[in-house]
Structure formats: C-alpha cells, structure tokens
Design an enzyme around this catalytic site. Sequence first.
Site, PDB file in Angstrom:
ATOM      1  N   PHE A  76      -1.718   8.067  25.561  1.00 33.50           N
ATOM      2  CA  PHE A  76      -1.148   6.824  25.044  1.00 33.50           C
ATOM      3  C   PHE A  76      -1.934   6.245  23.880  1.00 33.50           C
ATOM      4  O   PHE A  76      -1.923   5.051  23.631  1.00 33.50           O
ATOM      5  CB  PHE A  76      -0.998   5.787  26.178  1.00 33.50           C
ATOM      6  N   GLY A 128       2.020  15.089  28.304  1.00 36.30           N
ATOM      7  CA  GLY A 128       3.097  14.652  29.181  1.00 36.30           C
ATOM      8  C   GLY A 128       4.391  14.381  28.443  1.00 36.30           C
ATOM      9  O   GLY A 128       5.414  14.071  29.041  1.00 36.30           O
ATOM     10  N   GLY A 140       4.671  13.715  17.093  1.00 37.82           N
ATOM     11  CA  GLY A 140       4.213  15.056  17.410  1.00 37.82           C
ATOM     12  C   GLY A 140       5.299  16.113  17.319  1.00 37.82           C
ATOM     13  O   GLY A 140       5.210  17.045  16.510  1.00 37.82           O
ATOM     14  N   ASN A 197      15.303  17.812  23.577  1.00 40.55           N
ATOM     15  CA  ASN A 197      15.456  18.130  24.998  1.00 40.55           C
ATOM     16  C   ASN A 197      15.829  16.852  25.738  1.00 40.55           C
ATOM     17  O   ASN A 197      14.988  15.991  25.960  1.00 40.55           O
ATOM     18  CB  ASN A 197      14.139  18.713  25.538  1.00 40.55           C
ATOM     19  N   THR A 243      13.450  15.876  28.857  1.00 40.04           N
ATOM     20  CA  THR A 243      12.112  15.332  28.619  1.00 40.04           C
ATOM     21  C   THR A 243      12.164  14.095  27.726  1.00 40.04           C
ATOM     22  O   THR A 243      11.326  13.201  27.863  1.00 40.04           O
ATOM     23  CB  THR A 243      11.191  16.402  28.010  1.00 40.04           C
ATOM     24  N   GLY A 262       9.300   8.586  21.735  1.00 42.50           N
ATOM     25  CA  GLY A 262       8.653   8.018  22.923  1.00 42.50           C
ATOM     26  C   GLY A 262       8.305   6.548  22.858  1.00 42.50           C
ATOM     27  O   GLY A 262       8.667   5.767  23.742  1.00 42.50           O
ATOM     28  N   GLU A 263       7.609   6.150  21.785  1.00 39.43           N
ATOM     29  CA  GLU A 263       7.114   4.774  21.750  1.00 39.43           C
ATOM     30  C   GLU A 263       8.231   3.747  21.678  1.00 39.43           C
ATOM     31  O   GLU A 263       8.032   2.584  22.027  1.00 39.43           O
ATOM     32  CB  GLU A 263       6.171   4.591  20.563  1.00 39.43           C
TER      33      GLU A 263
END
Lengths: 328, 693, 173
Positions: free
Chosen positions: B228, B459, B501, B580, B583, B653-654
């Site tokens: 994180f 993760g 990423g 994906n 995920t 993600g964020e």
Amino acid sequence: MKPFEYVRADDATQAVAMVAERPNARFLGGGTNLVDHMKLGLVEPELLVDVTALPFNRVEPLPDGGVRIGAAVRNSDLAANPLVRQNYPVLAAALLSGASGQLRNLATTGGNLVQRTRCPYFQTLYTPCNKREPGSGCSAITGHNREHAILGASQACVATHPSDMAVALTALGATVRVLGPAGERVVPIGELNRLPGDEPHQDTTLNHGELITAVDLPALPLAKRSAYYKVRDRASYAFAQVSAAIAVDIHSGVVRDVRVALGGVAHKPWRAHRAEALLRGAPATEDVFRAAADAELAEAKPLSDNGFKVPMVRNTLVSVLRRLAREH
Amino acid sequence: MSIGIPVERMDGRAKVTGTAPYAYEHQVADPLYLHLIQSTIARGQVTAIDVAAAEALPGVAAVLTHHTAPRLAPDAPAEFRALQSGEIVHHGQVIAGVVAESPHIARHAAGLVRVTYDARPHDVRLRADHPDLYTPDMVAIGAPADSATGDTHAALASAPFRIDQTYTTSAMFHSPIEPHATTAIWADDLTVYEASQGVHDFTALLAQALGFPADRIRVIAPHVGGAFGSKGLARPHAVLAALASRMTGGRAVKVALTRRQMFALTNHRPATVQRVQLGADADGRLTALVHDAILSTARYEEYVEWVATSSRNMYATPNRRTTHRAVRLDVQMPAPMRAPGEAQGHFATESAMDELATAIGMDPIELRIRNEPSADADTGLPWSSRNLVECLRLGAQRFGWAGRGRRREGDWLIGTGVAAATLPTWFKLISVAYGPSHAAVEHVGNGRYLVSTGASDAGTGARTALSQIAADALSVPLSDVDLELGDNALPRAMLAAGSMGTMVWGSAIVAAAGEFRRLHGTDPRPGARAEGAMTGNPHTERVTIDSFHAVFAEAAVHAETGEIRVPRLLGVFDIGRVVNPRTARSQLIGGMTMGLSMALHESAAVDQHVGAVVNNDFAGYHIATHADVADIDAVWLDKPDPYANEMGIRPAGENGVIGVAAAVANAVNHATGVRIRDLPITPDKLVVSRFAR
Amino acid sequence: MTRTNPVLADIAIHVDGDKRQLSVDTRTTLLDALRDQLGVTSPKKGCDHGQCGACTVLLDGRRVVSCLALAVANDGAEIVTAQGLADGDDLHPVQQAFLDRDGLQCGYCTPGQVCSAVGMLREVQEGWPSHVTGDLAAPVELTDEEIRERMSGNLCRCGAYANIVAAIREAAE
C-alpha cells in the site's frame, strides 16, 4: 522476555505453593493476556505454573440452583454451555462480545477476571504509569484518554477494566472461589477488583499465590431476562467504549428486581447500585429509566477526551431497559 | 484473447495453503536474528548507550549502535542512514540493534541496553494555526503548491449559495498484515529477501546507502504480504540486516518489524486540515472553488503530499484557488499510502459538495453533473476519456438512488450518500523518478514462453494480469505463458506505485512481445529472446489521462448509541479496459474496504507529551474487520482508453479508496442530520452531536 | 538472580500429521516453534499479540491464535495448519472456495483465514452461538452476518472480506 522455568501443575495445592513462595512466579492459564504482557516486557516472571490441566474445567449445577464454573473453563465453552445460555443469557452474550473466536478458545474464566487494563500508557514501558510503576505518574490524565474511566477514578489512575465477562458476572452477583497458601476463601465478585485510589498497581484484592479455582453463579431467576449491550468503535473484535449488563424482573409494569453493571467506565466492572435502587419498585417507564441512568452518572467525572461516555452510558442503559421491558 | 477473462489468481494455490514464501520465510542455513531498539524521545541526542549487559548475554553475536555500525553513504536519503549519529529526529527511530542466535535472545538483550538522552522540546501535532506553516516549493508529485484563476474573493462574496467548512483527517498507517521484513546474507555478494513492492528501486537505494555495487546485490521478493505504498523504500531494518550479516561473517540475518515498530518506522499518511469554500448560483453552477490544505511533514525530510491538486480539474468553475501549506513536525516522514492525497482531499471536497447540494436543495448527483468540465482546467488539455457522469447515472440506477428517503428501522437511522472522484495517472513518475520499465520474452521450447520483469505483486494480481497481457501480445494461449517477477535479476521495472503497475509493466511486455516476434517470427527456436521497454506516454502532451468513479453508500446510525454501520457500498469505475475482472474487482472492493476503514475507524492517537502515536497496535489502531463490511460491490464501464496504452487500461486499485469516506459521511448526514467533518466517524462524535441539540 | 541462559524443554508435537520432536526455549510460542524451528511457515506472524488472526491454526481441533500459546505448554498437541488442510494437490473445500471466489489478495492473512473458517464451521456444527445470534437458546443458522461476526478475529488489509464470506458460504453449502 527473560528466560523462565515452566511447570505444568497437576495438583492445585502444589501449584499455589510453588507460586506463593516465589515473588516472581505466575500462574499461566490461556496465556492470552500474560504471554502478551511478557512479550511487551510488562511482567518478567521467572516461573510459570501452568494451571490449565487442573481439574477446574467443568461447568456444573449447584444444589441451590446456581452454577459453578471452573476457572479453567475456556470462554468459548462457557458461552456455548446450555445452562448458561438458558439461565444466564447476559453472561453468554458478554462472553461472545469479547475478543475473537480464536482468543475465546484459549482464554479461561479465571484468567479473564484478572486480565489487566488496555490503557496504552500501561502497556508501554517508556511512558509514566502508576499502575505499572507506582509513583511515576499518570500519562492518560493529560494524554489520550478517550477509552478511560468516568466513574471511580483517582488522580493516580483513570484506567478501565477491559473484561466483558466480568461485567455480566458483576450484574449476576457471582462469587469467586480462591485457593491460597492458607486454604480456600470466597470473594464476592464486587470485591475482587479494586478502584484505583492511591494504589492502582493493585488490580485485585487477591494476594500473590492465590489462585481462582471457580466462579459460582447464584440461582437468579430474573437472569433469564437479561441482556448485554456493548458499544465499541467497530462492529466486532474491539474493547468496549461502554457496555451494560442488565437483568430485570418487571411485573404489571413495575420493576420488581433489577441488576445493572457497566463496563468501560471504571477501574472495575461497575455495579450500578444507585440506578438499581431507583428502579426497584418503580414503574417501568422511559422517565424512570432515564432518571436511574442519571442517578448513576451523577458523579461521573469525564476526562478531556471521553465526555461522550456520559450520554453513551445513559442512552445504552435506557435502550436496554426499554428493550427488556418490552419483552416482558 | 486472454484479456477480459476472469482467470484464477496464479499464486492462489500457494497462498491458500500458506506455502508461498514471504521475505522472512525463505529457508536459509543457520540464521541470526536482528531486533531493533528504538528511541523513546522524539527529538534530541543519545548521550550514552550502555550495551555491556546485552553483549555479555550468551547467544548475542553483535550489538549495533551509532558508535559501532559501519558508515553509510552520507548522501543516502535520511530514511536509510540508520545509526550514523546519535541525533534523534522522531520517536521510535532506530538507535541500536541486537543480533543473536534466537529471536528471544535478541529481544532479551535489547531490553538490557541502557540509553541516556538529552531531550529537546518536540512538536508532533498538526494545527491549522501553527506558527511555522510554510509554502513548499512543490508538492511531492512535482506539481506547484498553489494555483489560482479568476477572482475567488469576489465570486464567493456574490455567490447566492456558499459553503465554507474545515475538514480534518488524522495520520493513518498502511498496516499491511505482513510486517516489513528482511533476510540478508552478505558474504561476498549481498543477497536480500525483502518485503518490497519494487525490487529494482529498492536495490538502487540499498546500493547507494551501503556504497556497494548494485550489480552485486540480489533482491528477491516473489510474494509481498501487502504494501500500500509502505514497502517502496529501503528501510533502516533492511540496511541494518545487511550490515549485521557483514559484521557476523556473512551469516544470514533475519529481521521482522514488530507490529508496534511499524507505527514508528514504516511511514504514514499525513494528517490534514482542509478548508473548502464553494460558491454557487441558484442553478448549482460553481462560481468559485477554494481548497486550502494544511498538512504535516517531517522536520528532517520534506514530503508534502498533494491533497488539493484534484480540485484543479475535478469540476468546472471560473474562479479557483488551491493551496498547500505544511508544518515540519518531529515525526517520521509521511509517505504515499494507497491513493495518497486523493483520499484525504476528496473527503473534504466531496463532503463540501454534499453540503452545497443540501444548501441549494439540489440532488447531489445533479449538482456534480452540472459542474462537469469539458476539459482539464489545470492544463487546458482535453480528457482522453472522461465518463464520470455515466458512472454517476449507472450507479444511481444500480443503487436505487431515486427517491432516496431517510428511514428508521428499529433503533437504526438509515440514509444514503454519494461522492464522485478522480485519480490522476502519474506518467511523470516514469520520466522524473523511476525511469523506463523493461520486460523480456523467451521461447523456452515446445511453444512455451517465459515472460520476465522485475515487477511486484503485493496482492494486486499483477502476476496473473501480466500473464494475460503477455499471452495476447504473443497471440498464444495463456497456458503457454510462464511469468516471473519480484527479482532484480529480471529486467528492470519500476516499483508498484500510483496503481500503474499492470499498465506500465504490461506495456513493457507488449513491447517485448512485439520485439520478439519482429526478431524471431512466429516459429522461434528454443532460447530465442527479446526485450522491450515502456519509456513513457507520448500522448500526455495532448490529453489528460485520468480515472474517475462514483461511490454510493448506505449508512445506518444507532439512534441511541451513535454506532455506525455501512450496510451497502457500490462503486462505479471509469478505469479503461479491465484485464482480469476477477482480480480487478478484488482490487476495487479491497480499496473500498480500506476507504470504509478510513471513514469509520482509522486514526492515529498522537500524544503531544510523549511525542508518539500511542494507539500503536491493532487493538488500538482499528482497521475494518469482517463484521464492518457488508454488501460491497464494484462495477466498471469497460471503456478502453485509447491514449493510455496499447491495452486501453488505466490505473485501477487506488480508485477504490478515494470516494468512500465522503460518501459515508454524506450518508451519515442524510440519516441523522449530523455532519461529521473530522475523520473517522466514530460513535462518540455522533452520540454527542445528537444529544447536545 | 536473573537468568541469562535460555531454559530449554523437549517437546513433541504433531504438525500436519507428522510427529515432530524438538527442544524449545520456554519463551517460544507455538507460532515461532513452527516458523523458526520447524520451517512450517504456513501460519503467519502479523501482530504477535492476538490482534490480527494471521497465525490461526487448529490446535487439537480448535482454532486458536498460535502467537499467544507457548510451545512448552502444548507438548503432545495436534496442530493442523493451512498447509496440512490440503491433501497434496487436493485442496480442502474451504481452500478451493477461497480460490473460486478470489477470497485473497496478498495472501498473508489467508492461511489464518482458512484455518479460522474451518474451525468456525465446526463451532457452528456444534451449535455454538455468536454475538449476532438472536436467540442464544435456538439452533444457529449460518447467515452472512454470522460468518462475518465469527470471522472478525482475522484481519485482512487488502480488503478481501466480501469474497472470503462468499467463499465460506459456498464451502458450507
């Protein structure tokens, strides 16, 4: 952690003798509090006497209708016990609101009663704390004290007792059976834990070497209508900001008998005698409930961060009483 | 096509059995154990340190202090210069370390070390009226501290509707469940198993600090137990583990921070005090937007987070001002934590937008739609693809927003709230900070390909998503691709940052695959290999490539006790194509769970006297538990961004974190009429608010 | 007189079906004995104080935090970790459900979540109530709310909770 010897006791009298003769010996139960504290460096025993194999692992009915709980009974077993769930739901509920499933599977009845405060300054070696180091001062009074006591605290200590189970036992008027070098004695639950006064390092009235062997619950029919409510910062797995254990018998709209204890507000589980006195014999109305709560809180002395506990206790008491009254 | 398929997580089997090795767990022969000793003052000097008793304890191999530790490069960042002097710059700073045959002996010995200090007055508390507020040259992302267009004073003075409120957030901690850990073996060359979210960036920093060639340092991090943002740097524990190995003849040295140490040694999200002023006309059009952020940084090293930058382009308005002011405190330096700056900033602005909607009597979704900008007001560039309005509308439909009425169920007051948000794509990190990312493709024979890059998977599912990207780039089935990451022996790649990423490493893989086919064709010989790189995005001069989302929350507040529950959370995301879905959804609901945790639980209890965070464990510093998370879901628009990269993907993600705190605060306000402007929203604040009236 | 040398004790424990004999420093927790001495790193250390659940194992069939259990006090114990729940390549149904539902991200809390779920389902089978069980005297029904409450001793920072609950529900059916 310093090296220590370990002995698994198979005889209670010998266990007591072993601990009593060495000032730096401790009983080991489930370990959930003691091992935690050893890692933090709060206690540095030279000898651990493991008492979990002693024959104190049963919950049995007493001839007078009460129940005897062995000190080695795990919190999870006690909460799941049919006698407890039927006759003392407040106790099962309090146990189930504490810690986590994994911890309840380890923690014992005796150990739960003698667990120590979660005050962060007590748990930290570098901050002054009269409980950990008598005379060093209290960091919480001028520091972070949101979780601390509003009743019965002193200038020396404002810590709270962290147990949920003990709050329920206090409402139920349990008695604690203790084995010491001089033999057995019986301690009313209200006299087991202390208010801090000038000696906050003394959590309880137990002497070194005294071992809790059992907790007796009295026959108490009104306990069938009892509840535990716990207010905490997250939905689970957190210590109480405020909690209430209440058992009440209401007949024809009048409170015939009642037991109230509070958690998260004092150095010991707080039996709310004033509230009980006001409730007993009074009509079971919202106004009476509120007056009872206010009476108990009349001498509350909030600290800089925990003034919220006064309305939180009041509202919790009123709402649980209202709910129990409705169920009658 | 593999992209778009919800492929099972490739390291899943190893993780559900617990056999995937993390930094501390790699089996090495005969290890020693390092335990760190920390300062118990926040500012001053170590005047004496007595290690005699510790050294005398049987089983102790070495005690490192600022007197005995080898010298590190003087120009290395302050965070890594462990034990180079007796100066104390924050509470919990590493002042010594014990190396011993067992962890117990190391800890026991650590307790025998006696330290004497000369303490100086410290200040660890952020206040809006702090006398030492200053204007930083830039905020940490490389943007100007301030911005101003138009005349905000005049616009606010004449606005029919005005909001002027202050919002506060405390320091927060990343708190990955895997504590930071290192296993170091420095015999001839140095081998480090590290909990790192970027093996190459870590290597560069470690090499610099140790003054040892980077090509003689091997860093291995196949699995990382959550990061994180907190596992991006080389930290004192890693530097000291390496030194300890060298000092003990090259024996392996293991160190894992204790949970308490993590609250002093792994950085934090900075505390903020934010004043937001909004002016609007009767139609809800913003005539002015002012976002003034005050935040904490460290006295010894500056890091000023970008809290108000998204206010420069989130909404349209002719008059706008944003500022950042910082205070240097005697704390460990703050650092990026999942959705840095955006998480705190959006709590303030999206709460204020809700307050404005209430003031005008307008639906909060409609208010946001009215202020949708046609271009990026900060740069003047068009958006590559901005579908925020669609997120709001789709979310409203799915959530059942229409006719939102507050209601009561038993003791619980229930309401709903919404927030909108944006997450910039920090392509400039590649050019100014981390450099290009590389990947390699090798045909290992029989049609199987080995794809390798020094990426990390803490993760996120990068291992799985990158394999899918590689399969498509090579036009082969996914089952023909093996992927390696988390090792600095692999092609150099940037650390996981800015949710970039998969996007950046994916582009490198696409480039490598293209190069492979160009060199080796479709029938390559075994051993054929090619590399490719992602060096930047040429479109950033012409378009702004940001992500957007809307979050909807339902909150329930206990009318008597002030307890808060969030029965429903829905996020709708505009994040380009999703590689994906399985995920990615986990990433998004995971981020939303962290946002929920920020909204309801997370707060550092800073004690000004002690100079430290005193709720420094998981019993004190709460993060959300299972019981706090009920119905939570994430959906996305699935609109590939043609300017972002070959795959059309944007950071994901964020996004999950950003809008949640405001959405929950807005729902709590809807349910109760009480506006909480200070996170977290805990029962104490509501029980007092409700009954003080 | 303070001791300086470790006190050692010989114990035997069964780990994932294998009998392991070892000499432990009395200060060693079950968790450290498994991880540092036996190389069984399936149980994770997240907090070392019973506050996160990452170290959860099944001890004589019950889920416990192994970080607060002393190894020396568990001589003769039967320990099952997430590694031992799988039978070679055959995953335990709970593990398979975690995979199917993506009930994991970084994976560090995962073995503890898995062991906790297995232990929890046994507790439900035995009829143990929980904090959210409405009638403490009535049989327990495994709702999502019950799963969440019973799993709350296992923290997950990646935020896989919703998927973990779905996985456990699936495995329980």
